[in-house]
Design an enzyme around this catalytic site. Structure first.
Site, PDB file in Angstrom:
ATOM      1  N   HIS A  83      -9.322   4.779  -3.635  1.00 21.35           N
ATOM      2  CA  HIS A  83      -9.649   5.591  -2.467  1.00 21.35           C
ATOM      3  C   HIS A  83     -10.464   6.820  -2.840  1.00 21.35           C
ATOM      4  O   HIS A  83     -10.802   7.628  -1.982  1.00 21.35           O
ATOM      5  CB  HIS A  83      -8.373   5.988  -1.728  1.00 21.35           C
ATOM      6  CG  HIS A  83      -7.642   4.805  -1.180  1.00 21.35           C
ATOM      7  ND1 HIS A  83      -6.691   4.128  -1.913  1.00 21.35           N
ATOM      8  CD2 HIS A  83      -7.743   4.153  -0.001  1.00 21.35           C
ATOM      9  CE1 HIS A  83      -6.234   3.109  -1.192  1.00 21.35           C
ATOM     10  NE2 HIS A  83      -6.849   3.104  -0.040  1.00 21.35           N
ATOM     11  N   CYS A  93       0.824  -1.210   0.000  1.00 15.70           N
ATOM     12  CA  CYS A  93       0.000   0.000   0.000  1.00 15.70           C
ATOM     13  C   CYS A  93       0.851   1.248   0.000  1.00 15.70           C
ATOM     14  O   CYS A  93       2.062   1.193   0.048  1.00 15.70           O
ATOM     15  CB  CYS A  93      -0.910   0.014   1.227  1.00 15.70           C
ATOM     16  SG  CYS A  93      -2.311  -1.101   1.111  1.00 15.70           S
TER      17      CYS A  93
END
Length: 767
Positions: free
Chosen positions: A705, A654
């Protein structure tokens, strides 16, 4: 005079995540902005009064944010790219949310700002973008409004800001030359901070805190000169305001002499993560007259009780040099949960070992009182005796079986055979996948229905059998949908998992779990880390049943989904009584057992997520290998070294900057790595190309996101960017992270565009 107490910052999401809920309600149209502002004001008032009641002397204001403090600083400085200004929102909050999340609607279509990890935490900040045309000026009254808001409640506060040096070092600036001394950008930023100090002088603020955590990093040429140039222009404007230069997450030994002589009224030092170096620097260079050292003795990044004897020893070491010592949190308490109150699921005998934000206020006050106490008063102190009792005995018994297993490990356990190039050939033949195989990272949207069913199971309102039937139906549906849109490698959706770390912790020996210990990860996204309480081992298979079930429902290849040992530790509250290396090794053996069971169950691709590997890389490069990579990378290899050559091992990472450790990532010896890249403009591709990266790679082709849906053309363009740098035979096509937090109405159109884009590129390559 009593020792001052100072809190660098306080959690803002609320004891019951009130801020998260009201903001997400606003995004969905369930409530208006006025309701968001009202809830925010209630939370601020509650938090200030809590700190006031605890007897804290210097209480933070302006530590509150609707999304992120770096984003707030960008808006304060008017660092708002034109694409967001053109949206022409009436309310500044809507501009802020567009910068944070992107926007797709009547006013336009814009992507979000890049997002990165905040130093070595699991918090994420938005990366400010300074355009060449940016007009730097004071653009917000938020800090002054909140200072006056607290004052109206009878609470005197210490306004807190991200400092100008840290802001400029973390922001994207037009070009490196813009940071040269006396350039317009530096002068303009300094002028705004000077104006802020002058205004607070007029408002009667006693202290202003400027956070400069970037000072704990290695210095590049020109860094110290930049720092000096900024503060030479800023400090003369302070008037009667005392300025606290606050540092955290490491030491500033290499610049302490400069900082000490610069005229700051206070210098905040982290005595958890920069203890020895900071103390040595103070002892070597002393403390300038009129400067108070703020001793960061309360750990703002872990939830274990403070050892008062240790903290008092640190304060005493400073007092050998100067009498002007205050006690403080080592960093903002943003990174710990709100309170242990209500955690009835943990036995009282265990719970007493933990301190969340509210409890840390009490610890801070008790340490200050003990600092002022005489030796006789310390000897008779009930608080000191009770605290010492927590550390005198054995908290939890060691597991001899775990120690024995670790003791039997050999070098061969960390090496997979045969070499990767030979494995890749065998895997391509065994899996039969097309060029540019498409897949997802693992999780699919967790709807209200799924969360409600899990809550019913937890409350005993449904049987385990009924719950399992429900989960099976969700898996069946997501498999059908993936097949329909044409994904090549499928996942089962992870509907049975509440969290990628907590789920594994709940199925391992050695963990404790909280009910409400949420911390902010980014924006309204919160996580509830488990606690590593004792030695870790696997009791029973964890994921095998659902993975095998999913594979039985499709002819496509089904990925098994695991969380890696480094990430489990980094996204948990680790023990402080044994090393991180030892804890990671225990976790690696537990996950290794799971990998082998998945392989035995017929799972041909196993993904071992190391989302947080980069996160805990020490901030100074000289520490990277000896203090972290030399054990973190082997731990991952230990997990997968025993699988067959034809079993393909994937990993995922990530929000991280990989460029500087790209060879170490290759040394993990995975077969495929996917990583978040879309918000970083795919800059990691150059590093992959230059390092001759051997691992097959799936740089994320769109940002999950953000709620916006990428077009097929947008994803096609991304794929071609990737193919410019990576051999087409080594490229996978995937989103940049799991889809758990997105909605189905965003997820499926985005994936349809992803598959269509991959097919279009394949078709062109075949011509």
């Amino acid at each position: 005079m009593s020792t001052l107490t100072s809190v660098s910052g306080f959690p803002r999401i609320g004891q019951n995540r009130e801020l998260k809920k009201i903001i997400e309600g606003y995004w969905k149209g369930a409530n208006d902005l006025a309701a968001v502002k009202a809830t925010a004001a209630e939370l601020r008032a509650k938090h200030w009064r809590l700190q006031q009641a605890a007897g804290i002397d210097l209480i933070a204001s302006n530590d509150f944010s609707y999304y992120d403090q770096m984003l707030d600083t960008a808006i304060l400085l008017n660092v708002i790219p034109q694409r967001y200004q053109r949206l022409a929102f009436d309310d500044q909050e809507d501009t802020l949310f567009a910068m944070a999340r992107g926007y797709q609607g009547d006013k336009g279509d814009v992507t979000a700002l890049p997002m990165k990890k905040w130093f070595t935490t699991n918090y994420h900040y938005l990366v400010p973008e300074v355009e060449p045309s940016a007009e730097i000026k004071l653009n917000s009254t938020k800090p002054f409004d909140e200072f006056n808001e607290a004052k109206s409640l009878g609470v005197e506060t210490k306004p807190v800001f991200i400092g100008p040096y840290t802001f400029l070092k973390l922001a994207r600036t037009p070009e490196a030359a813009e940071l040269e001394i006396d350039k317009g950008l530096v002068n303009a930023v300094a002028a705004v901070y000077a104006e802020v100090l002058a205004r607070f002088n007029d408002l009667g603020a006693a202290w202003v805190q400027l956070d400069e955590p970037y000072l704990v990093l290695d210095k590049e040429p020109g860094d110290v000169e930049l720092f000096k140039a900024l503060y030479t222009k800023i400090l003369p404007a302070k008037g009667n305001v005392k300025v606290l230069l606050n540092t955290y997450f490491g030491h500033i030994a290499d610049v302490y002499e400069t900082v000490n002589l610069f005229g700051f009224d206070g210098i905040g030092l982290d005595l958890n993560e920069g203890r020895e170096e900071n103390l040595e620097a103070v002892a070597k260079y002393g403390v300038a007259a009129g400067t108070t050292i703020f001793a960061g003795v309360i750990n703002g990044r872990n939830i274990w009780r403070n050892n008062y004897a240790t903290s008092l020893g640190l304060v005493d070491a400073l007092k050998q040099v100067t009498a002007d010592v205050a006690v403080s949190t080592a960093s903002s308490l943003l990174h710990v949960p709100f309170s242990t109150e209500g955690e009835t699921g943990i036995p009282a005998e265990d719970l007493k070992h933990f301190a969340f934000a509210v409890q840390k206020l009490g610890e801070l006050k008790e340490i200050a009182a003990l600092t002022d106490a005489t030796e006789d008063e310390k000897k008779s102190s009930a608080a000191l005796a009770a605290n010492q009792a927590l550390f005198d005995g054995t908290r939890v018994a060691a597991d001899p079986a775990v120690a024995e297993r670790i003791g039997k490990l050999s070098d061969a356990d960390y090496v997979r055979q045969p070499a990767r190039e030979e494995r890749q050939s065998l895997q391509r033949e065994a899996l039969g996948l097309p060029l540019l195989p498409t897949t997802t990272i693992g999780s699919f949207p967790q709807t209200k229905e799924i969360r409600a069913e899990r809550a019913k199971l937890r409350k005993g309102e449904v049987t385990k059998e009924a719950y399992d039937e429900f989960i099976a139906s969700q898996i069946d549906a997501v498999i059908r949908k993936q097949e329909e849109i044409g994904l090549d490698v499928l996942v089962h959706g992870e509907f049975e998992r509440n969290d990628m770390v907590e789920y594994f912790g709940q199925n391992l020996n050695g963990f404790l779990f909280t009910k409400n210990a949420w911390v902010q990860s980014y924006g309204t996204r919160c996580v509830k880390p488990p606690i590593v309480w004792g030695d870790v081992s696997r009791a029973n298979p964890i994921t095998v049943e659902w993975s095998a079930y999913a594979q039985s429902k499709t002819d496509h290849v089904m990925k098994g989904m695991l969380t890696g040992p480094v990430t489990i530790l980094n996204w948990s509250w680790p023990r402080e009584d044994i090393t991180h290396e030892e804890q990671t090794k225990q976790l690696a053996l537990a996950i290794r057992d799971e990998v082998l069971d998945l392989e035995a169950a017929g799972i041909k691709i196993i993904q071992i997520d190391e989302a947080a590997l980069r996160e805990k890389l020490p901030l100074r490069k000289s520490d990277w290998h000896a203090k972290y990579l030399d054990w973190a990378i082997p731990a991952f290899r230990l997990v997968h070294s025993a699988v067959k050559p034809t079993t393909q091992i994937h990993t995922h990472m990530c929000y991280s900057e990989f460029n500087d450790i790209i060879r170490d990532i290759d040394a993990m010896d995975a077969d495929v790595i996917s990583f978040e890249a879309s918000r970083g403009d795919l800059v990691v591709l150059d590093a992959i190309h230059d390092a001759r990266f051997e691992t097959e790679a799936g740089p994320g082709v769109y940002d999950i996101h953000s709620p916006r849906i990428p077009s097929e053309k947008e994803i096609e363009d991304r794929i071609y960017e990737i193919l410019d740098k990576i051999d087409v035979k080594k490229v996978w096509i995937n989103p940049d992270c799991g889809l758990k937090t997105r909605g189905n109405d965003e997820t499926w159109p985005s994936l349809e565009h992803l598959v269509a884009a991959a097919k279009a590129v394949r078709a062109r390559l075949d011509k």
